[in-house]
Design a protein around this motif. Structure first.
Motif, PDB file in Angstrom:
ATOM      1  N   ASP A 171     -18.799 -21.693  74.735  1.00 34.18           N
ATOM      2  CA  ASP A 171     -17.398 -21.570  74.356  1.00 34.18           C
ATOM      3  C   ASP A 171     -16.550 -22.723  74.879  1.00 34.18           C
ATOM      4  O   ASP A 171     -15.963 -23.482  74.116  1.00 34.18           O
ATOM      5  N   VAL A 172     -16.487 -22.843  76.189  1.00 29.64           N
ATOM      6  CA  VAL A 172     -15.497 -23.707  76.810  1.00 29.64           C
ATOM      7  C   VAL A 172     -15.877 -25.188  76.788  1.00 29.64           C
ATOM      8  O   VAL A 172     -15.109 -26.034  76.324  1.00 29.64           O
ATOM      9  N   LYS A 176     -13.891 -27.942  74.327  1.00 31.99           N
ATOM     10  CA  LYS A 176     -12.980 -28.848  75.021  1.00 31.99           C
ATOM     11  C   LYS A 176     -13.461 -30.290  74.914  1.00 31.99           C
ATOM     12  O   LYS A 176     -12.698 -31.190  74.558  1.00 31.99           O
ATOM     13  N   THR A 183      -8.508 -24.573  76.247  1.00 30.84           N
ATOM     14  CA  THR A 183      -9.493 -23.528  76.548  1.00 30.84           C
ATOM     15  C   THR A 183      -9.017 -22.591  77.646  1.00 30.84           C
ATOM     16  O   THR A 183      -8.391 -23.010  78.622  1.00 30.84           O
ATOM     17  N   PHE A 185     -10.866 -19.741  79.975  1.00 30.24           N
ATOM     18  CA  PHE A 185     -12.190 -19.250  80.350  1.00 30.24           C
ATOM     19  C   PHE A 185     -12.068 -17.914  81.054  1.00 30.24           C
ATOM     20  O   PHE A 185     -11.259 -17.757  81.980  1.00 30.24           O
ATOM     21  N   TYR A 289     -13.259 -28.339  82.402  1.00 27.59           N
ATOM     22  CA  TYR A 289     -13.290 -28.004  80.981  1.00 27.59           C
ATOM     23  C   TYR A 289     -12.463 -26.766  80.617  1.00 27.59           C
ATOM     24  O   TYR A 289     -12.252 -26.501  79.431  1.00 27.59           O
ATOM     25  N   ALA A 290     -12.011 -26.013  81.582  1.00 25.91           N
ATOM     26  CA  ALA A 290     -11.142 -24.869  81.292  1.00 25.91           C
ATOM     27  C   ALA A 290      -9.704 -25.248  81.614  1.00 25.91           C
ATOM     28  O   ALA A 290      -9.392 -25.596  82.755  1.00 25.91           O
ATOM     29  N   TYR A 293      -8.066 -20.359  83.554  1.00 23.65           N
ATOM     30  CA  TYR A 293      -9.120 -19.354  83.654  1.00 23.65           C
ATOM     31  C   TYR A 293      -8.536 -18.083  84.248  1.00 23.65           C
ATOM     32  O   TYR A 293      -7.553 -18.118  84.983  1.00 23.65           O
TER      33      TYR A 293
END
Length: 332
Positions: A171-172, A176, A183, A185, A289-290, A293
């Motif tokens: 997903d993340v 991204k 994103t 998370f 990358y998030a 979160y």
């Protein structure tokens, strides 16, 4: 192990059991449906993107929407679809996020059968408001890729999309890094991690103080060694021996305190976000990358659709030294 897990997801031994008794296996979030409705009412386009196929998705979403396993008649109504502008099942992530050649199909709600579409070309061929015309025929699809989704959402830049997912890689990271999507998370372990951290804050502060003491001893020892290079004396040698003995004792104490702190989170794995005194690999990917979160997606209900989230200021080690009130900065 990876092959076995993938096989379990493909052959139905997991999902068939869950679909039979969703109440036993699916944890409902009472705040999720109201949160999604608030976003829809605010004019935000909401989409569902899942690797699960239509039948399983319909079963799970009906359970989440109605709070119970529903009969066939109520399930076929799929009232939960009102929550989303677009639903994509069988998306085959992470391929969905990187393969532009995957085909998009419409899903027949009644029997799960599929109908071919021309995807982006069909949307563009419909002229002005092509996405609205395309979705007016039906908003449930299988497969496709990110180009189809962005065309249906009428977005050109990835930063216009906030993608909420609970799989770090599928997903993340992909959305991204490859597409530039924003994103969010989901880390279900976060509340437990934070509670343990809070309950052991005294121990954490003790470890921090002891580590700082060890650093100060090492700095003092280094200063004595520099003095010894100028004029060696028995007094300096004695002090260095004492510092070395103290360092061994402190190291042993730190090991005991560290093991105790580590075991408080998990007797084997320790913390989720740290490995020893450093960020864990998991933590590294979350930070990089998030965009945000959280423990569950419904936490978004605590902010309006106009809220902006900004990154906290990062600091290099030399900056951390300079902001320390005890630090002394000397210019040449």
């Amino acid at each position: 192990l990876r092959a076995c897990v993938d096989l379990c997801h493909r052959d139905g031994v997991i999902k068939d059991v869950v679909a039979e008794d969703p109440e036993r296996y699916i944890v409902r979030d009472d705040d999720m449906i109201p949160m999604l409705k608030n976003y829809k009412e605010a004019g935000v386009k909401v989409f569902l993107l899942t690797n699960s196929y239509w039948k399983y998705t319909s079963t799970c979403m009906n359970y989440l929407y109605h709070g119970k396993k529903v009969d066939a008649d109520l399930q076929n109504r799929n009232e939960w679809l009102e929550l989303f502008d677009i639903v994509v099942v069988g998306s085959c992530k992470p391929a969905y996020l990187k393969d532009p050649n995957l085909s998009l199909f419409r899903v027949n709600h009644e029997d799960g059968s599929l109908l071919n579409t021309e995807g982006v070309y069909e949307i563009e061929g419909l002229g002005p408001n092509g996405a609205d015309k395309f979705l007016s025929v039906g908003n449930t699809f299988q497969g496709g890729n990110w180009l189809h989704l962005q065309a249906m959402l009428e977005t050109k830049a990835g930063e216009e999309i906030l993608y909420v997912g609970d799989h770090l890689y599928g997903d993340v990271l992909r959305s991204k890094r490859a597409l530039g999507w924003r994103t969010a998370f989901i880390v279900p372990e976060l509340p437990t991690e934070m509670k343990i951290y809070r309950d052991n804050l005294k121990l954490y502060n003790q470890i921090t103080k002891v580590r700082k003491l060890r650093d100060e001893l090492n700095i003092w020892a280094d200063e004595l060694r520099m003095q010894a290079s100028q004029s060696n004396s028995d007094d300096i040698v004695r002090k260095l021996d004492e510092i070395e003995e103290d360092d061994i004792k402190i190291k042993s104490l730190l090991s005991k305190l560290g093991n105790k702190y580590h075991a408080a989170f998990h007797p084997i794995w320790g913390q989720t976000f740290q490995a020893g005194y450093m960020d864990s690999r998991f933590s590294y990917y979350v930070q990089n990358y998030a965009c945000v979160y959280m423990s569950k997606a419904s936490n978004l209900r605590f902010s309006t659709t106009e809220r902006s989230f900004r990154t906290s200021q990062e600091m290099m080690p030399h900056h951390q030294i300079l902001v320390d009130p005890m630090a002394v900065f000397e210019e040449d």
